[in-house]
Design a protein around this motif. Sequence first.
Motif, PDB file in Angstrom:
ATOM      1  N   ASP A  60       0.805  -1.228   0.000  1.00 15.39           N
ATOM      2  CA  ASP A  60       0.000   0.000   0.000  1.00 15.39           C
ATOM      3  C   ASP A  60       0.837   1.277   0.000  1.00 15.39           C
ATOM      4  O   ASP A  60       0.290   2.383   0.005  1.00 15.39           O
ATOM      5  CB  ASP A  60      -0.943   0.022   1.212  1.00 15.39           C
ATOM      6  CG  ASP A  60      -2.013  -1.062   1.120  1.00 15.39           C
ATOM      7  OD1 ASP A  60      -2.403  -1.401  -0.015  1.00 15.39           O
ATOM      8  OD2 ASP A  60      -2.444  -1.572   2.180  1.00 15.39           O
ATOM      9  N   ILE A  61       2.156   1.143   0.022  1.00  8.16           N
ATOM     10  CA  ILE A  61       3.007   2.343  -0.017  1.00  8.16           C
ATOM     11  C   ILE A  61       2.939   2.945  -1.422  1.00  8.16           C
ATOM     12  O   ILE A  61       3.214   2.244  -2.405  1.00  8.16           O
ATOM     13  CB  ILE A  61       4.478   2.005   0.322  1.00  8.16           C
ATOM     14  CG1 ILE A  61       4.580   1.401   1.731  1.00  8.16           C
ATOM     15  CG2 ILE A  61       5.360   3.252   0.223  1.00  8.16           C
ATOM     16  CD1 ILE A  61       5.956   0.883   2.084  1.00  8.16           C
ATOM     17  N   ILE A  75       6.226   7.663  -2.994  1.00  6.14           N
ATOM     18  CA  ILE A  75       6.815   7.693  -1.646  1.00  6.14           C
ATOM     19  C   ILE A  75       7.970   6.700  -1.559  1.00  6.14           C
ATOM     20  O   ILE A  75       9.053   7.015  -1.049  1.00  6.14           O
ATOM     21  CB  ILE A  75       5.749   7.365  -0.570  1.00  6.14           C
ATOM     22  CG1 ILE A  75       4.709   8.486  -0.467  1.00  6.14           C
ATOM     23  CG2 ILE A  75       6.404   7.119   0.791  1.00  6.14           C
ATOM     24  CD1 ILE A  75       5.226   9.799   0.091  1.00  6.14           C
ATOM     25  N   LEU A  76       7.760   5.495  -2.085  1.00  7.16           N
ATOM     26  CA  LEU A  76       8.810   4.473  -2.058  1.00  7.16           C
ATOM     27  C   LEU A  76      10.040   4.946  -2.834  1.00  7.16           C
ATOM     28  O   LEU A  76      11.184   4.731  -2.409  1.00  7.16           O
ATOM     29  CB  LEU A  76       8.280   3.153  -2.636  1.00  7.16           C
ATOM     30  CG  LEU A  76       9.174   1.922  -2.429  1.00  7.16           C
ATOM     31  CD1 LEU A  76       9.496   1.696  -0.956  1.00  7.16           C
ATOM     32  CD2 LEU A  76       8.510   0.683  -3.020  1.00  7.16           C
ATOM     33  N   ARG A 130      15.567   6.969  -2.752  1.00  2.66           N
ATOM     34  CA  ARG A 130      16.532   8.000  -3.164  1.00  2.66           C
ATOM     35  C   ARG A 130      17.125   8.721  -1.962  1.00  2.66           C
ATOM     36  O   ARG A 130      18.030   9.532  -2.106  1.00  2.66           O
ATOM     37  CB  ARG A 130      15.856   9.017  -4.089  1.00  2.66           C
ATOM     38  CG  ARG A 130      15.622   8.502  -5.509  1.00  2.66           C
ATOM     39  CD  ARG A 130      15.484   9.655  -6.508  1.00  2.66           C
ATOM     40  NE  ARG A 130      14.400  10.559  -6.140  1.00  2.66           N
ATOM     41  CZ  ARG A 130      13.184  10.550  -6.690  1.00  2.66           C
ATOM     42  NH1 ARG A 130      12.906   9.671  -7.638  1.00  2.66           N
ATOM     43  NH2 ARG A 130      12.258  11.403  -6.314  1.00  2.66           N
ATOM     44  N   GLY A 131      16.586   8.454  -0.771  1.00  3.03           N
ATOM     45  CA  GLY A 131      17.112   9.089   0.439  1.00  3.03           C
ATOM     46  C   GLY A 131      16.636  10.509   0.635  1.00  3.03           C
ATOM     47  O   GLY A 131      17.278  11.292   1.342  1.00  3.03           O
ATOM     48  N   GLU A 132      15.506  10.848   0.044  1.00  7.28           N
ATOM     49  CA  GLU A 132      15.006  12.231   0.122  1.00  7.28           C
ATOM     50  C   GLU A 132      14.140  12.473   1.352  1.00  7.28           C
ATOM     51  O   GLU A 132      14.004  13.608   1.811  1.00  7.28           O
ATOM     52  CB  GLU A 132      14.217  12.569  -1.143  1.00  7.28           C
ATOM     53  CG  GLU A 132      15.080  12.582  -2.385  1.00  7.28           C
ATOM     54  CD  GLU A 132      14.285  12.651  -3.688  1.00  7.28           C
ATOM     55  OE1 GLU A 132      14.929  12.726  -4.753  1.00  7.28           O
ATOM     56  OE2 GLU A 132      13.033  12.621  -3.634  1.00  7.28           O
ATOM     57  N   ILE A 133      13.525  11.418   1.874  1.00  5.94           N
ATOM     58  CA  ILE A 133      12.662  11.533   3.048  1.00  5.94           C
ATOM     59  C   ILE A 133      12.959  10.370   3.989  1.00  5.94           C
ATOM     60  O   ILE A 133      13.597   9.388   3.590  1.00  5.94           O
ATOM     61  CB  ILE A 133      11.156  11.512   2.678  1.00  5.94           C
ATOM     62  CG1 ILE A 133      10.810  10.227   1.895  1.00  5.94           C
ATOM     63  CG2 ILE A 133      10.763  12.754   1.884  1.00  5.94           C
ATOM     64  CD1 ILE A 133       9.315  10.056   1.624  1.00  5.94           C
ATOM     65  N   ALA A 137      10.434  -1.695   4.034  1.00  2.00           N
ATOM     66  CA  ALA A 137      10.240  -1.680   2.578  1.00  2.00           C
ATOM     67  C   ALA A 137      11.395  -1.046   1.815  1.00  2.00           C
ATOM     68  O   ALA A 137      11.563  -1.280   0.613  1.00  2.00           O
ATOM     69  CB  ALA A 137       8.943  -0.950   2.234  1.00  2.00           C
ATOM     70  N   VAL A 138      12.190  -0.233   2.483  1.00  2.00           N
ATOM     71  CA  VAL A 138      13.279   0.467   1.785  1.00  2.00           C
ATOM     72  C   VAL A 138      14.269  -0.542   1.218  1.00  2.00           C
ATOM     73  O   VAL A 138      14.673  -1.493   1.887  1.00  2.00           O
ATOM     74  CB  VAL A 138      14.014   1.440   2.737  1.00  2.00           C
ATOM     75  CG1 VAL A 138      15.235   2.053   2.048  1.00  2.00           C
ATOM     76  CG2 VAL A 138      13.077   2.546   3.195  1.00  2.00           C
ATOM     77  N   ASP A 139      14.656  -0.331  -0.040  1.00  2.00           N
ATOM     78  CA  ASP A 139      15.674  -1.159  -0.676  1.00  2.00           C
ATOM     79  C   ASP A 139      17.032  -0.538  -0.324  1.00  2.00           C
ATOM     80  O   ASP A 139      17.454   0.453  -0.931  1.00  2.00           O
ATOM     81  CB  ASP A 139      15.446  -1.158  -2.202  1.00  2.00           C
ATOM     82  CG  ASP A 139      16.427  -2.050  -2.938  1.00  2.00           C
ATOM     83  OD1 ASP A 139      17.504  -2.358  -2.384  1.00  2.00           O
ATOM     84  OD2 ASP A 139      16.133  -2.430  -4.091  1.00  2.00           O
ATOM     85  N   GLN A 140      17.691  -1.109   0.676  1.00  4.93           N
ATOM     86  CA  GLN A 140      18.931  -0.501   1.169  1.00  4.93           C
ATOM     87  C   GLN A 140      20.041  -0.503   0.113  1.00  4.93           C
ATOM     88  O   GLN A 140      20.898   0.377   0.112  1.00  4.93           O
ATOM     89  CB  GLN A 140      19.410  -1.212   2.441  1.00  4.93           C
ATOM     90  CG  GLN A 140      18.499  -0.969   3.633  1.00  4.93           C
ATOM     91  CD  GLN A 140      19.123  -1.418   4.940  1.00  4.93           C
ATOM     92  OE1 GLN A 140      20.016  -0.766   5.475  1.00  4.93           O
ATOM     93  NE2 GLN A 140      18.654  -2.541   5.475  1.00  4.93           N
ATOM     94  N   ARG A 141      20.008  -1.456  -0.795  1.00  5.47           N
ATOM     95  CA  ARG A 141      21.006  -1.474  -1.876  1.00  5.47           C
ATOM     96  C   ARG A 141      20.833  -0.253  -2.778  1.00  5.47           C
ATOM     97  O   ARG A 141      21.808   0.413  -3.140  1.00  5.47           O
ATOM     98  CB  ARG A 141      20.858  -2.749  -2.720  1.00  5.47           C
ATOM     99  CG  ARG A 141      21.220  -4.034  -1.992  1.00  5.47           C
ATOM    100  CD  ARG A 141      20.642  -5.235  -2.732  1.00  5.47           C
ATOM    101  NE  ARG A 141      20.982  -6.482  -2.089  1.00  5.47           N
ATOM    102  CZ  ARG A 141      22.032  -7.238  -2.424  1.00  5.47           C
ATOM    103  NH1 ARG A 141      22.837  -6.867  -3.387  1.00  5.47           N
ATOM    104  NH2 ARG A 141      22.268  -8.354  -1.780  1.00  5.47           N
ATOM    105  N   ARG A 142      19.572   0.011  -3.130  1.00 10.16           N
ATOM    106  CA  ARG A 142      19.301   1.183  -3.983  1.00 10.16           C
ATOM    107  C   ARG A 142      19.596   2.481  -3.256  1.00 10.16           C
ATOM    108  O   ARG A 142      20.136   3.429  -3.815  1.00 10.16           O
ATOM    109  CB  ARG A 142      17.843   1.178  -4.445  1.00 10.16           C
ATOM    110  CG  ARG A 142      17.587   0.277  -5.661  1.00 10.16           C
ATOM    111  CD  ARG A 142      16.268   0.609  -6.314  1.00 10.16           C
ATOM    112  NE  ARG A 142      16.205   1.993  -6.760  1.00 10.16           N
ATOM    113  CZ  ARG A 142      15.083   2.684  -6.922  1.00 10.16           C
ATOM    114  NH1 ARG A 142      13.914   2.142  -6.658  1.00 10.16           N
ATOM    115  NH2 ARG A 142      15.113   3.925  -7.344  1.00 10.16           N
ATOM    116  N   LEU A 143      19.221   2.515  -1.987  1.00 14.57           N
ATOM    117  CA  LEU A 143      19.493   3.709  -1.184  1.00 14.57           C
ATOM    118  C   LEU A 143      20.995   3.967  -1.117  1.00 14.57           C
ATOM    119  O   LEU A 143      21.453   5.108  -1.274  1.00 14.57           O
ATOM    120  CB  LEU A 143      18.914   3.533   0.230  1.00 14.57           C
ATOM    121  CG  LEU A 143      19.142   4.675   1.221  1.00 14.57           C
ATOM    122  CD1 LEU A 143      18.526   5.982   0.732  1.00 14.57           C
ATOM    123  CD2 LEU A 143      18.570   4.310   2.594  1.00 14.57           C
TER     124      LEU A 143
END
Length: 266
Positions: A13-14, A18-19, A24-27, A37-43
Amino acid sequence: MTEKRKGARSIKDIPPDILEQLNRGEIETANLTEWLAVDQRRLLENLLLQNNRAHYLKPILENVDRLKKQTVNTVNETIGMGLLHLAVQNTDDEFLQKLPTHPADLVRCWAAYTIGRNPDLPLKEKLKRIQLFAADSHFGVREICWMTVRPDISRNLDESLSVLSEWTRHNNENVRRFASESTRPRGVWCEHIDALKQNPGLGLKILEPLRSDSSRYVQDSVGNWLNDASKSQPEFVVEICDEWLRESPTKETQYIIKKALRTLRK
């Protein structure tokens, strides 16, 4: 405003935008669902690209891939340790200094590891620098930061208790809570501190100043600390609770005692 988001109840539901902002580390994440849910590799990739450190990516991701069990916490620790190792290797203190105030809470978690697990920092200096994270407004950063220094606290218990006893008078409830939470005899998601399991009286210099703390967040931690201790030293905990009830029968103390005795009363 994104700061006041409550966050979705399930990952599906995110909202995609927002995801994307999270990755991207913006919020920062609004709740545990988003945190998971955050993809730490992408971040990580986005963080490194934004700071012209793309060459750090491959060695860190190789370490992540080697993990036997990949959880949010193990990946978090591996990335934090990887950033520390590469920054030290490249004498790149400039990059490390940017991380503690990054908008993304998970980046701040990585930053906590670059301090808490830095073998070149003496304990007092580590704790001094970690206090910024202990006071963080985000729940995830506050939970990760005490775990980063927990091994040091365990190894240098007397010195740690002495330093952290001063934190119990801090005006920030999150800092006061850190003093209690980081020294719990059993703790959560971490190794136990055997000395405190056997002799919980050592922790009284932390617990006594907090026994009527006005913050429910602190009260919960103190109650949990004593509940931990009750599993190995029940008589000590009963004695302390009786003493506190006699000396300060406030509603705050009563709440802590109820939490402290919950295992013994089962």
